[in-house]
Design a protein around this motif. Structure first.
Motif, PDB file in Angstrom:
ATOM      1  N   TRP A 170     -28.299 -48.073 -84.462  1.00 56.37           N
ATOM      2  CA  TRP A 170     -27.614 -49.206 -83.848  1.00 56.37           C
ATOM      3  C   TRP A 170     -27.860 -50.478 -84.638  1.00 56.37           C
ATOM      4  O   TRP A 170     -26.943 -51.278 -84.835  1.00 56.37           O
ATOM      5  CB  TRP A 170     -28.064 -49.380 -82.392  1.00 56.37           C
ATOM      6  CG  TRP A 170     -27.413 -48.397 -81.480  1.00 56.37           C
ATOM      7  CD1 TRP A 170     -28.018 -47.360 -80.819  1.00 56.37           C
ATOM      8  CD2 TRP A 170     -26.032 -48.335 -81.136  1.00 56.37           C
ATOM      9  NE1 TRP A 170     -27.089 -46.661 -80.096  1.00 56.37           N
ATOM     10  CE2 TRP A 170     -25.865 -47.232 -80.266  1.00 56.37           C
ATOM     11  CE3 TRP A 170     -24.919 -49.096 -81.475  1.00 56.37           C
ATOM     12  CZ2 TRP A 170     -24.638 -46.874 -79.738  1.00 56.37           C
ATOM     13  CZ3 TRP A 170     -23.700 -48.746 -80.953  1.00 56.37           C
ATOM     14  CH2 TRP A 170     -23.560 -47.638 -80.095  1.00 56.37           C
ATOM     15  N   VAL A 185     -17.363 -46.435 -77.641  1.00 57.08           N
ATOM     16  CA  VAL A 185     -18.135 -47.670 -77.782  1.00 57.08           C
ATOM     17  C   VAL A 185     -17.488 -48.562 -78.830  1.00 57.08           C
ATOM     18  O   VAL A 185     -17.145 -48.113 -79.918  1.00 57.08           O
ATOM     19  CB  VAL A 185     -19.580 -47.353 -78.205  1.00 57.08           C
ATOM     20  CG1 VAL A 185     -20.380 -48.631 -78.297  1.00 57.08           C
ATOM     21  CG2 VAL A 185     -20.215 -46.407 -77.221  1.00 57.08           C
ATOM     22  N   LEU A 190     -20.292 -43.970 -73.661  1.00 61.76           N
ATOM     23  CA  LEU A 190     -21.395 -43.397 -74.438  1.00 61.76           C
ATOM     24  C   LEU A 190     -21.131 -41.944 -74.761  1.00 61.76           C
ATOM     25  O   LEU A 190     -21.382 -41.481 -75.859  1.00 61.76           O
ATOM     26  CB  LEU A 190     -22.706 -43.484 -73.639  1.00 61.76           C
ATOM     27  CG  LEU A 190     -23.498 -44.763 -73.750  1.00 61.76           C
ATOM     28  CD1 LEU A 190     -24.762 -44.648 -72.926  1.00 61.76           C
ATOM     29  CD2 LEU A 190     -23.849 -45.034 -75.199  1.00 61.76           C
ATOM     30  N   SER A 219     -22.284 -45.585 -83.114  1.00 58.54           N
ATOM     31  CA  SER A 219     -22.283 -44.846 -81.848  1.00 58.54           C
ATOM     32  C   SER A 219     -21.987 -43.370 -82.071  1.00 58.54           C
ATOM     33  O   SER A 219     -22.328 -42.536 -81.238  1.00 58.54           O
ATOM     34  CB  SER A 219     -21.336 -45.483 -80.831  1.00 58.54           C
ATOM     35  OG  SER A 219     -20.053 -44.968 -80.969  1.00 58.54           O
TER      36      SER A 219
END
Lengths: 331, 536, 278
Positions: free
Chosen positions: A13, C135, C130, A133
């Motif tokens: 991330w 996202v 998710l 992601s």
């Protein structure tokens, strides 16, 4: 360093967010294109076959749609300007209650080039987040959440675990429906009512099971309201900052104050947590390495593009490739 | 260890007394069985022991329950995790996380157990319950028996002194059930844990049990040693029924006991002469024809080259481990699953090509989750919907339902019915069209002896010279009672196919108790033996 | 002594938490609408600031609603209901956004209360993104919008005075929810489009916002943008939402209240009392 399969989810991330920031700073088609290509390369070569890996493809699709839409709007609703005219659309003026907006007109090469460059920024932004992601396992991400998010984390873990389960239930119930002689294609009632009953029963059993395993014996927050007060003050400061922003005054100072208040409120709140973590996911040298290179990337992305900068951008975006290897789940 | 003093419980929304003035003691370190009909309150009794009732469910409660000296009225279940633990009826529904190891630590993490202690306990539990090879597996990929063992391990990590289990083997095949029960017995013997289990399938558990709590229909409770309780209990496993019928004084608790006691009788018994039905059936028409059926899920082959013919008048039981392909076979034959090669014909028609009325007047299917078929807000509405879905005269379904199960209030919500009542409702809906082929997937989960009896008579009465029944089941005793023919599946292949008596008596895992006692003679049920005695 | 007690009681009374939610929501609303009234000087900063700010706001509201506030039943209901919602999203008719996900958030908020509805909106959106890879920068905006819709469903007035007849009351409730569902579907489309506006409408087009410009003119420009991009999708979605609630609202509300009764679920006291009346 080849024994590392994948990075700590927060490192993925972090890498993705740094890429996003870098693409917001980057100038020119070249730099943005490099970031987009490098980020997709990393994601394509390191993603697993889990459902969330679809994020990258979805991200690419969405950014393509956004790009097309943006180009389309810019051509159709163009502001008249100078430059080489490619083609001309008949002009239409919308009625006064629609602000008398102009439609059509000359479409110039300069405008198309300008809009395309701008659109690439959005493209890069979406790809950066989508790449992260698709690479960070959401379930492991949830495991790394700080204690103050524990309850939310548990709810999310339950939800993400059950989504495939319920999707299967839907299929099962639909099969059963055909066996009651039902020929409707959708038939929401006959699908949703049994699904709902099942999921509510599930919720009650789950609650019992959690209760019987001692969940909630240690409340994570109750001792003091100090963190909540700080959060509220932080938000009020933020509101003030936004007010300044909107009226065109300087907003940096109240923004900083609000950030400090919110962060310290969260840290204090987090300290009240008494839970422990079994075998936390380790943060190794590899993760630190990727993070440092991503931060350097942000710095470099602000420079005007030349071949050296381009090479640096490419290498820095690709660093995760150096320290990971592909992981394929035996499904 | 567990002490009930004058316990009374009333549920406010049901408005009936569940227990009244209940008092008993369970000593430490015993293996205790709670038995009784469905709805008699077995689950409630277990939940009372650890305080889930009334802390979690509500209800009006009086009296005192102490577990290991703690009053459950003063402690919430979450405060008693290191004293008493419970594993629910369907452990997979109670899983919070995603993988085996995370599930084991879920409780400890929220209690704040130190990481090194957690690590040690997890390893201990993995060894104790033989879960080490599964530690990284996804919970959704576990078989029923494995899930049950994981659920047990996930509560044992908190070191409780008492372990409560609600029907731990009801969804398991005989082999997996045996494994779970052996594990529980080891907990009692090696760790001194008091284990209390509620169970319908008495024949499976009786050999392990030290003490019995018998919850009778009228909510009186008897507590005693097994041979005291089973002297005159209404519920009894087949060996005890047999022993009683032969007016034997002793109560045999294990097959070995029964064999010893009945050895003389067994040798004096005339060999069984079953009516040979195979000739009759040779003449009857084939109703279901499956040829070279192969079904694949991705790279995994679920069914391999199955060929099977079912004729009218037959009741065929499909048996085999969980995951052997039973459900796949059943759903294929009712036309709701695509398959790769082979053909399936029901009365010379391909069920996949049929829809609506044409399909349901050919095959009736009761799925494993029977309530998937229910969507109305009351039993009455459900029955009316069924009439219109089935395009039959109004009132047909409700008439059928009344025959299967008289005296149900039609304003009740279908989900408030007991498992057995719900099955009767679904059966009535499915039978409304009089389909020649009736297919049942695991119909006995959670059914008590009475509900099973009703099911047996309902199934028998539907089989005529024009129809046949196919059922998948783990319930050996039910199959022995009902089936004319047994097909055993293993890893997607048919490994045995023949008359029920031959198949059931030849396999150690699927042999009913009576067959085990009277082997090598091929007796299957108590009724059979008694009928033959009467004839003499 | 008396005073500190009074203060701590005030803090625990939930006003603090409501104040946090209210200010977070207000900030969220600005994050949607800033292009309409932003000053020209700070235009460049606002773009990036709000896209970074929204996830933070969403996380703060999640923390405020969950940390130490949830009993085990609420948590289980939250997890399971949001999973059901997300699973419904996956089976929705797809293409034109006919997703039954709104249906669940509205019914959930109605049956289980305002704050639960808020949380349900947040978690449902997050969990489904998710798991299915949705996202992106838009996620936090979707979450906040869903949260408001869930909150509003809980906050809608309860029909108790109008009539004594139960059936009529129930009919009015469902009609109200169906209208609400259709309107919020339109509102959701509008807000999400508003959030996209500065990104999709290039400044060199005549339907882009004008930093520092007249608010009315900006609104008009946005309406043209909305008409050109998303309105065609929003109207069928609104109709679908309304119809779904009209036909399914009652049975699902019944299921929920039956489950809550059986499980003895108390979400918050004020709400529980209202529930008894209906």
């Amino acid at each position: 360093m080849t024994d590392v399969k994948t990075l700590h989810p927060l490192a993925w991330w972090g890498w993705g967010i740094c890429l996003a920031i870098a693409s917001s700073r980057a100038q020119g088609v070249g730099a943005l294109g490099l970031i987009i290509i490098a980020a997709s390369t990393v994601a394509f070569s390191r993603k697993s076959n889990d459902p969330w890996s679809a994020a990258l493809v979805i991200g690419i699709k969405i950014s393509l749609v956004a790009l097309t839409l943006r180009m389309f709007i810019a051509i159709l609703f163009g502001v008249p300007g100078q430059g080489k005219v490619l083609f001309t659309i008949p002009r239409v003026r919308l009625p006064e209650w629609m602000a008398g907006i102009l439609l059509g007109g000359d479409v110039t090469l300069e405008r198309i080039r300008f809009v395309f460059t701008e659109s690439l920024t959005i493209f890069a932004l979406i790809i950066a987040i989508a790449a992260a992601s698709s690479l960070a396992n959401p379930k492991q991400t949830l495991r790394t959440l700080p204690g103050i998010l524990h309850e939310a984390g548990v709810a999310l873990i339950i939800a993400t675990t059950l989504i495939p389960h319920f999707a299967m239930s839907v299929r099962r119930i639909r099969q059963a429906r055909t066996l009651r002689g039902d020929q409707q294609r959708f038939g929401f009632k006959k699908t949703l009512v049994p699904l709902f009953e099942e999921s509510l029963e599930h919720a009650l059993v789950l609650a019992e099971s959690m209760e019987a395993r001692g969940y909630g014996r240690n409340p994570s927050r109750k001792v003091s309201s100090a963190p909540a007060v700080m959060l509220l003050l932080g938000l009020v400061a933020l509101l003030f900052a936004l007010l300044q922003l909107v009226i065109g005054a300087s907003f940096q100072l109240p923004l900083l104050a609000s950030a400090l208040l919110v962060v310290s409120g969260l840290i204090i709140g987090n300290k009240q947590n008494l839970r422990t973590r079994y075998r936390p996911i380790p943060w190794r040298r590899n993760e630190t390495f990727v993070m440092i290179s991503s931060i350097v990337l942000i710095v470099i992305s602000g420079f005007t593009t030349n071949s050296m900068v381009a090479l640096a951008l490419l290498v820095l975006t690709l660093t995760p490739l150096l320290v990971t290897s592909r992981e394929v789940n035996p499904s | 260890m567990i002490r009930f003093v004058n316990v009374t419980l009333v549920y406010p929304y049901v408005q009936r007394t569940i227990f009244e003035n209940l008092s008993f003691d369970v000593p430490e370190g015993e293996f205790v069985l709670v038995m009784g009909d469905t709805g008699a309150g077995k689950s409630t009794l277990l939940k009372l022991m650890n305080g889930l009732v009334p802390h979690h469910t509500g209800g009006i409660f009086s009296g005192t329950i102490t577990v290991d000296g703690h009053d459950t009225a003063l402690h919430k279940p979450r405060d008693l995790v290191d004293v008493i633990a419970i594993v629910g009826q369907n452990p997979a529904l109670g899983f919070v996380t995603d993988t085996v190891e995370e599930e084991l630590v879920f409780g400890m993490e929220s209690l704040g157990v130190a990481p090194d202690v957690m690590r040690k306990r997890v390893e201990d539990m993995l060894d104790l319950l033989a879960l080490a090879p599964l530690r990284n597996r996804k919970l959704s990929s576990l078989s029923g028996g494995e899930a049950q063992r994981v659920a047990i391990a996930s509560v044992l990590t908190m070191n409780p002194k008492i372990l409560l289990l609600d029907e731990p083997t009801s969804a398991l095949d005989p082999i997996a059930a045996e494994e779970v029960l052996a594990t529980l017995s080891r907990l009692v013997h090696d760790l001194g844990i008091t284990v209390v289990i509620a169970e319908h399938k008495l024949e499976r558990v009786l050999q392990f049990v030290d003490r019995v709590i018998y919850v009778r229909e009228e909510r009186s409770v008897a507590v005693g040693l097994p041979h005291e309780i089973f002297k005159d209990s209404e519920l009894a496993p087949p060996i005890i029924q047999l022993s009683r019928a032969l007016s034997n004084k002793q109560v045999p608790l294990t097959v070995r006991d029964a064999r010893r006691q009945l050895s003389e009788f067994a040798s004096s018994l005339r060999p069984i002469d079953r009516l040979d039905t195979s000739k009759e059936q040779d003449e009857s028409a084939p109703l279901l024809q499956i040829e070279n059926l192969t079904v694949k899920y991705g790279s995994k082959t679920a069914l391999k080259n199955i060929s099977l013919t079912v004729k009218t008048g037959e009741i065929v039981a499909i048996m085999g481990r969980n995951g052997a392909g039973k459900s796949t076979l059943l759903t294929s034959m009712v036309g709701i699953r695509e398959f790769d090669t082979g053909s399936i014909l029901v009365a010379r028609q391909d069920p996949r090509k049929l829809k609506g009325k044409a399909l349901i007047s050919l095959v009736g299917f009761v799925p494993q989750e029977a309530s998937d078929l229910l969507y109305a807000q009351s039993v009455g509405e459900e029955l009316r919907n069924s009439d219109s879905d089935n395009l039959v005269a109004s009132g047909t379904t409700s008439e059928l339902f009344a025959q299967l199960l008289p005296g149900i209030d039609s304003s009740v919500h279908p989900r408030d019915l007991s498992e057995g009542e719900r099955l009767s409702l679904v059966l009535a809906i499915v039978l409304a069209n009089k389909p020649p082929l009736l297919v049942l997937d695991e119909p006995t989960r959670g059914l008590d002896y009475q509900a099973k009896k009703r099911l047996v008579s309902a199934v028998r009465s539907t089989v005529t010279s024009e129809s046949a029944v196919i059922l998948a089941s783990h319930d050996v005793e039910l199959v022995a009672e009902l089936a004319t023919r047994v097909v055993v599946l293993a890893e997607g292949e048919v490994v045995a196919d023949g008359p029920a008596a031959d198949i059931l008596t030849s396999s150690p895992a699927f042999a009913p108790q009576v067959a085990k006692v009277l082997a090598p003679a091929k007796w299957l049920t108590v009724n059979e033996v008694l009928a033959s005695l009467e004839r003499e | 002594m008396m005073r500190t007690e009074a203060i701590s009681q005030f803090l625990r009374s939930g006003i603090l938490s409501s104040a946090i939610l209210a200010s977070a929501s207000f900030i969220g609303l600005i994050a949607f609408t800033w292009p309409l009234f932003i000053a020209a000087e700070n235009d460049g900063a606002a773009r990036w600031l709000f896209i970074a700010l929204m996830p933070v706001i969403a996380v703060i509201t999640i923390i405020e609603l969950t940390a130490g506030q949830m009993n085990v039943k609420m948590l289980a209901f939250l997890g399971v209901l949001s999973a059901t919602g997300a699973a419904l999203r996956a089976i929705g008719a797809g293409a034109v956004g006919l997703e039954p996900i709104w249906f669940l958030i509205i019914i959930g908020g109605r049956a289980l209360g305002r704050k639960f509805g808020f949380l349900l909106g947040l978690i449902t959106m997050l969990a489904s993104a998710l798991l299915t890879g949705g996202v992106g920068p838009w996620l936090a905006f979707q979450m906040m919008c869903a949260a408001w819709i869930g909150w509003g469903a809980g906050a809608l007035p309860r029909i108790t005075r109008l009539t004594e007849v139960r059936r009529v009351k129930q009919f009015f409730e469902i009609a109200l929810l169906a209208t609400y569902g259709a309107l919020t579907a339109l509102l959701f489309g509008l807000l999400m489009d508003l959030q996209l506006w500065p990104w999709i409408a290039s400044p060199s087009s005549t339907i882009a916002y004008i930093p520092g410009g007249d608010v009315i003119e900006n609104v008009q420009r946005f309406m043209v943008f909305h008409l050109a991009t998303a309105l065609a999708w929003d109207i069928p979605r609104a109709i679908f939402n309304g119809i779904l609630i009209l036909f399914l609202g009652r049975p699902i509300l019944n299921s929920l209240s039956r489950a809550m009764r059986r499980g003895n679920v108390v979400i918050d006291r004020v709400h529980a009392r209202e529930q008894m009346v209906v």
